[in-house]
Enzyme design. Structure first.
Site, PDB file in Angstrom:
ATOM      1  N   ILE A 129      10.278 -14.361 -44.774  1.00 61.94           N
ATOM      2  CA  ILE A 129      11.433 -15.025 -44.172  1.00 61.94           C
ATOM      3  C   ILE A 129      12.674 -14.527 -44.913  1.00 61.94           C
ATOM      4  CG2 ILE A 129      12.559 -17.237 -43.753  1.00 61.94           C
ATOM      5  CD1 ILE A 129       9.984 -16.777 -42.117  1.00 61.94           C
TER       6      ILE A 129
ATOM      7  N   GLU B 187      11.262 -16.923 -31.299  1.00 64.09           N
ATOM      8  CA  GLU B 187      10.627 -17.465 -30.101  1.00 64.09           C
ATOM      9  C   GLU B 187       9.514 -18.465 -30.389  1.00 64.09           C
ATOM     10  OE1 GLU B 187      11.075 -14.847 -27.077  1.00 64.09           O
ATOM     11  OE2 GLU B 187      12.051 -13.367 -28.317  1.00 64.09           O
TER      12      GLU B 187
ATOM     13  N   GLY C 199       9.201 -12.088 -37.464  1.00 67.76           N
ATOM     14  CA  GLY C 199      10.080 -12.533 -36.373  1.00 67.76           C
ATOM     15  C   GLY C 199       9.828 -13.982 -36.025  1.00 67.76           C
TER      16      GLY C 199
ATOM     17  N   GLY D  89      23.195 -15.876 -32.556  1.00 72.64           N
ATOM     18  CA  GLY D  89      22.926 -17.166 -33.182  1.00 72.64           C
ATOM     19  C   GLY D  89      21.816 -17.089 -34.208  1.00 72.64           C
TER      20      GLY D  89
END
Lengths: 337, 200, 753
Positions: free
Chosen positions: C644, C720, C717, C464
């Site tokens: 990004i 999370e 990253g 996803g």
């Protein structure tokens, strides 16, 4: 899911013949009617319901799904879907509590599938009933005990319970029906009869496995709601953790007939609180002749929850139920009706 | 159990509660008017499912849900199993134009009805439906697992007239869980597709 | 860093979008296999004890039943699996022992799903039951300090006790978070197909090679004979990040039947056959000066685990490093109960531990009469307070400032209960979010055709996160191609390995290996070109040449068609196979990658810098004054996470993370029955996750950040971090709205009545 034979009934006579072995509300009923299927198929997959025959009565839609709103009453065919009823202009205009109770229930998909008759007969969401790996459940296995009394029971009932079962009636529509003095039309092997909706669901009385007063073979064919001066000033308030698609933690169906500032008559149903669709007549009586202010609403709510019995996880429920009812009453009083 | 091969267990068939002639004429009761599935000795039933405009004769265990019939028997795996108990919406399909949950629908019960799945949404030339394009444009998904159900639900949401405002869309799409939580983008996608569907 | 002409940093719709919206995307249980038999699990209704006897009579009588696996017939056939931390874990059919509720005790296989399910319900198992310990405080639960090692240390600095005793302002509070389950919408499925000695496993996984190695080890197979396939994963969030017990049994069932076997476990079984986020408790002590400087911080945590496992998340590694504080003490304890072994769930350590720290910081802000954002500014630092290393970059206050401006934080009246809209009490709350920046080794195969079409193949995971697209973007960017000219193949263990898709490492790990592969192709073409006579590049520095779709391009716009440049090197398509080992990686980690191991360079354990992404999360809650339901109509989050790669899909991930945080704060809790140690609400009607109507405005600001120390491409990253600050931000907002400080999640109506 146990094997079963599947049959279609295209008219009510064939249905009641096919269904004459139904024992409503009992896990071991050998025949089950299938309408929307949203309760039945679910519980059959879970091995809770084990019919040997399934009689599909969706064919009855042709004759038993009409919705008629007249100045005297609302008549709802039992095979009408929740969605069709919730969007019916007459229901929306004259019986907002009914439209809202349906609209706030389940999801768009489930409301398309579920029929009104099936909806009022939906089974409790008690996890110990729905999961056969919990050995003790008097509703599923009479005499085995009640797990909910001693285990997690946040969303169990506080009204109308006894030590045999504290499961909660999960529906919304039925709460509106019970508030509005609805009647239910039953068609069975010996013909038709009308009963007060209030008497359709049984109290546990030590036998929670028998949930309704339906006779063998009887199928719900219609609901009738008498029009009253209170039906237009009515609403359904549903309190839940998330904003949609959740059973009620607490709900209130309220209908008011006001005379200036004072209450001429009130109709109150409570959801999320009780073993069966719950009418709060004591609360209604306390309001008659009085202005609907905070204090009187609270007095009524206190009366409505006076008989509450809690079991730990649901200790908060009477307070939430009172607050829900107060909010609903004040909101209904402020309606333009 | 054999799935598509007919007549594996013989000819003993009985037709139960055949539709009465009078009822068969009523247009609102397509399901009742359709012949009931026929039952074999073994208990299996012969059923014809009309999916995406095509008739599919199948021999099924009567317990087979529409979802499992689509996935395991017709190999239409776009409809997803997320809970198998009517709690997530990933299995949403259209039956006679209405969105329903295929996991709580018995396959035998939809004989005579028209089933539309995500595989049947694209145009005849293979062009994706405006709702599918809008989900792509707005990044209305992440893992994509709930997406077929979201899109089937979204198309119905617009057709029902429940896509008027953001709040209305959100409420009427709340029967489709998205654990990746693409919700605001799903609302945006529906607003984008709404105009095209209404024009088109 | 991205340059303005490249594709990195430009929003791109997913290249797998059409597959996902048409139903063509194949999740593991969608893979067609010939003539499958169907498995259905039987799980224990008790949490502790032994299987006394199994009566299969009724189950065997169900038409179409083919086989029933129990400990009686397959116990010796596998090596027991390991816990997520590679330590001991519970077993299933290896013996008669029952470790936890919902443990697999039998596997029924039948011709049909319907038959398997019926037979599973008809099997009769008798148990010898032991009274189970459910959780903290249960009789029989065993508490011990966690075991420390090179990877698990208790961060400590200065002299906490003295500093706390002397602190003029103190907060001393206890917090708790509940059991939570990932509940991806895709169920836990496994399909096993044997072809002679070769086993193919179709299973949704975040670790193609970990699953392959794990299954091979359990079954005693040569890993070369095991292939795992998982082209699309229907949500994971950590739940599919490790081998679970089901896989080997389905493989054995398929081997016994000589036929493919397919398992789609039920939703409730998913609560007990995989992992979960264990409940935690926290004791937080903060000391500060009257002007708001932290002088002492102590964080002690308790986490539940299973009887045999020492698994813990130990989030003090994060909370000890968040703010400048000279005196820090930490400790983590584990409590063994009769439960399944917990595991990774979205920001495993940070989500529960930052709830405690960021709630305590809010409490401190009230004790000091300081704005909570200002309190964080006072204690902001560019240096890791534990070991003195610099942060590779830390843009925390930029995040707070941009989020606060967008949110309208200035309108906040700090007095609790002071803001109201009709019957709704309004509260604004904020918290810091963070997540360590990790990167692992990875390998990839890249080919380029003379017509400018590239194919990159690697065993990466599409859960996803948009992996197909971020990898394509990197290749297109580096080879000067259009996005549609790059094909990405992943989700198959026959392809070169990448690490587990966890710990927010995958964007960095896969982008770096993809970029390296592109560089290798470029270097080969450039080296050949400068050495040849028939090019405009003869004699140039090969580093000055770039690959583009139009060909090889050199200084001053000199160019040679791609087919010509390639003819010199490969004749046809040029294929490279590369491995990337990021700086600081432990020796042997690259080799370990092929064995399914997941050694990474972790942001909290580097020699040169400490590397985290940071963010600020601001929430508006509304609490009904009478009935107390809590809604969160507005969230603004700002994150600075380096480069990004794809802002479109990054937005979705940040937003999804923030929604997870709302969910965690307000809804999610697995109810563990204290009497039976069983999960009660193991379904999606009772385990509440947000629906569409729960989510209002959810804005994400991506604060530009260049970080050339974290890794060469500056990627931190993002998967999370979005959840991390939300628990506390919501709780802090609820305090602001109501004056009620809720220290135990989730925040439900009954806690506010």
């Amino acid at each position: 899911m146990r094997p079963f034979s599947y049959e279609r009934a295209s008219d009510v006579q064939r249905a009641v013949i096919g269904g004459r072995e139904t024992r409503q509300g009992q896990t071991d009923a050998p025949v089950q009617f299938l309408a929307g299927g949203t309760t039945l198929i679910d519980l059959m997959k879970l091995d809770v319901l084990r019919p040997a025959r399934v009689v599909d009565i969706k064919g009855l839609k042709a004759a038993h799904a009409s919705i008629e709103a007249t100045p005297q009453r609302l008549r709802l065919g039992a095979l009408a879907s929740m969605a069709a009823t919730a969007r019916h202009p007459g229901v929306l205009r004259d019986y907002p509590v009914i439209a809202e109770s349906l609209q706030l229930a389940a999801s768009a998909q489930l409301r398309n599938m579920a029929t009104l008759g099936g909806n009022v007969l939906q089974r409790t969401r008690c996890p110990y009933y729905r999961d056969t790996s919990w050995a003790e459940c008097n509703k599923r296995d009479p005499g085995s005990g009640c797990t909910a009394l001693k285990s997690f029971n946040r969303n169990h009932a506080v009204l109308g319970v006894d030590d045999s079962c504290i499961s909660q009636y999960p529906g919304d529509f039925a709460v509106a029906l019970v508030a509005l003095d609805a009647a239910v039309e039953l068609t069975g092997p010996t013909g038709r009869r009308m009963i007060a909706f209030e008497t359709l669901h049984r109290p546990p009385q030590g036998k929670p496995n028998v949930e309704t007063t339906l006779m063998p073979g009887e199928v719900i064919t219609a609901f009738e709601v008498p029009a009253g001066p209170w039906t237009r000033r009515s609403l359904y308030l549903k309190i839940r953790d998330r904003s949609s698609y959740e059973f009620a933690l607490s709900s209130a169906a309220v209908a008011l007939d006001l005379n200036g500032g004072a209450v001429r008559q009130a109709r109150i149903g409570l959801g999320g609180m009780a073993y069966r669709p719950w009418r709060a007549k004591e609360a209604e009586a306390l309001l008659v002749g009085r202005p609907l202010n905070e204090g009187n609403a609270m007095a009524a709510a206190t009366a409505a929850l006076a008989g509450a019995r809690t079991h730990g996880g649901n200790d908060f429920k009477p307070e939430l139920g009172r607050r829900t009812l107060v909010r609903a009453l004040l909101q209904a009083a402020a309606m333009e009706a | 159990m054999s799935t598509t091969s007919p007549a594996a267990d013989g000819p003993t068939r009985r037709r139960l509660f055949e539709a009465a002639a009078g009822l068969a004429a009523a247009p609102a009761i397509a399901q009742a008017a359709a012949p009931a599935p026929t039952v074999r000795k073994s208990g299996a039933v012969d059923v014809v499912l009309n999916v995406n405009g095509q008739d599919h004769p199948l021999t099924l265990d009567p317990r087979t849900t529409l979802l499992d019939a689509l996935r395991e028997h017709l190999h239409l795996t776009g409809s997803k199993k997320g809970c198998d108990q009517g709690q997530c919406g990933a299995c949403t399909v259209h039956v006679d134009g209405e969105r329903v949950l295929s996991c709580l629908t018995l396959a035998v019960a939809v004989q005579g009805a028209k089933v539309t799945t995500i595989e049947g949404l694209a145009g005849p030339n293979g062009a994706v439906h405006p709702m599918q394009q809008a989900f792509i444009d707005n990044d209305g998904f992440q893992c994509g697992y709930c997406t077929p159900g979201q899109i089937m639900s979204a198309v119905a949401c617009v057709k029902e007239g429940h896509a008027g405002s953001d709040g209305e869309i959100a409420e009427y799409m709340s029967g489709n869980l998205c654990r990746c939580a693409a919700y605001p983008k799903i609302v945006a996608a529906i607003k984008q597709a709404r105009g095209k569907m209404e024009r088109g | 860093m991205a340059d303005d002409t490249g594709l990195i940093g430009k929003p791109a719709v997913r290249i797998d979008g059409v597959a996902k919206v048409t139903g063509e995307a194949r999740y593991a249980s969608d893979e067609p296999v010939p003539n499958p038999a169907f498995a259905f699990l039987v799980t224990s209704p008790i949490a502790s004890g032994r299987v006394r006897s199994i009566d299969q009579t009724a189950a065997r009588a169900v038409p179409g039943v083919l086989d029933i696996l129990t400990h009686e017939n397959v116990a010796g056939e596998i090596t027991p699996p390991k816990a997520p931390d590679q330590g001991k874990t519970t077993t299933t059919l290896e013996s008669d022992k029952v470790w936890h509720d919902g443990q697999i005790v039998a596997v029924v296989v039948a011709e049909t799903f319907e038959g398997a399910r019926e037979a599973a319900h008809r099997i009769n198992i008798a148990y010898d039951v032991q009274p189970p310990a459910a959780s903290f405080d249960s009789p029989g639960a065993q508490e011990e300090p966690r075991k420390l090692g090179p990877e698990k240390k208790d961060p400590v600095k200065g002299d906490f006790a003295t500093a706390f005793a002397a602190a003029p302002v103190k907060i001393d509070a206890r917090y708790a978070t509940p059991t939570q389950h990932h509940n991806p919408i895709e169920l836990f499925t496994t399909t096993c197909v044997w072809d002679g000695p070769k086993l193919t496993v179709y299973e949704p996984t975040q670790t193609m090679y970990g699953l392959k190695a794990g299954v091979a080890k359990q079954l005693g197979l040569d890993p070369a004979n095991v292939r795992t396939v998982s082209r699309y994963v229907g949500g994971a969030f950590g739940s599919k990040g490790m081998l679970t017990s089901r896989t080997a049994w389905i493989a054995i069932a398929a081997r016994r039947l000589k036929r493919p076997v397919k398992l789609v476990a039920t939703r409730d079984q998913g609560f007990t056959i995989a992992t979960y986020r264990a409940e935690t408790r926290h004791h937080l002590q903060l000391g500060a000066t009257p002007d708001g400087r932290l002088t002492a911080l102590r964080h002690e945590g308790w986490e539940v685990t299973s009887r045999p496992s020492g698994y813990n998340v130990g989030g003090t590694d994060t909370t000890a490093r968040m703010y400048a504080c000279p005196n820090v003490a930490t400790k983590v304890n584990i409590v063994h109960a009769d439960r399944n072994t917990p595991g990774f769930m979205r920001a495993p350590p940070d989500t529960p531990y930052m709830f405690a720290l960021e709630s305590a910081m809010d409490e401190l802000s009230y004790a000091l009469n300081l704005d909570p954002i200002e309190l964080r500014r006072i204690n902001d630092t560019q240096t890791d307070p534990i070991d003195g290393k610099p942060f590779s970059s830390r843009s925390l206050m930029k995040c707070f400032d941009q989020a606060a401006a967008r949110f309208g934080w200035a309108k906040r009246n700090p007095k609790p209960g002071s803001m109201r809209d009709g019957d709704w009490l309004i509260g604004y709350g904020c918290a810091t979010a963070c997540y360590p920046s990790n990167i692992g080794p990875a390998a990839a195969r890249l080919s380029l055709t003379p017509r400018g079409k590239a194919v990159i193949q690697l065993a990466a995971h599409e859960i996803g996160t948009g992996a197909y697209t971020t990898i394509a973007i990197t290749v297109a960017d580096r080879l000067g191609l259009k996005l549609e000219d790059v094909k990405v193949v992943l989700g198959d263990s026959d392809l070169p390995p990448v690490p587990v898709a966890g710990g927010s490492n995958n964007a960095a790990s896969t982008a770096h290996v993809a970029a390296k592969a592109c560089e290798e192709i470029r270097a080969k073409l450039a080296a050949a070109a400068v050495a040849a006579n028939d090019t405009p590049f003869a004699g140039l520095d090969p580093a000055t040449l770039k690959v583009t779709a139009a060909g090889l391009v050199g200084p001053g716009g000199k160019r040679e068609p791609l087919d010509k440049a390639m003819a010199r090197v490969s004749g046809g398509p040029l294929e490279v196979h590369v491995e990337n080992a990021p700086e600081g990686l432990k020796p042997g980690a690259l080799a370990g990658l092929y064995q399914g191991q997941a050694d990474m360079v972790r942001g909290t354990a580097r020699k040169d810098v400490t590397a985290f992404a940071f963010g600020a999360q601001l929430v508006e809650v509304r609490v009904h004054a009478r009935t107390c339901e809590v809604r969160a109509p507005r969230v603004v989050s700002a994150f600075a996470a380096g480069t990004i790669v794809n802002p479109l899909t990054a937005y979705s991930q940040f937003m999804g993370g923030a929604t997870w945080g709302l969910s965690s704060a307000l809804h999610e809790a697995t109810e563990v029955d204290p009497r039976t140690a069983r999960y009660v609400n193991d379904n999606l009607a009772d385990y509440l996750v947000p629906v569409n109507a729960d989510v209002g405005s959810l804005e994400v600001i991506m604060v530009p950040e260049e970080d050339n120390r974290v890794n060469p491409m500056g990627i931190k990253g993002i998967g999370e971090i979005g959840i991390v600050g939300m628990n506390a931000a919501v709780a802090n907002a609820v305090y602001h709205a109501t004056g009620r400080r809720i220290r135990e999640l989730p925040i439900r109506i009954e806690k506010l009545l």
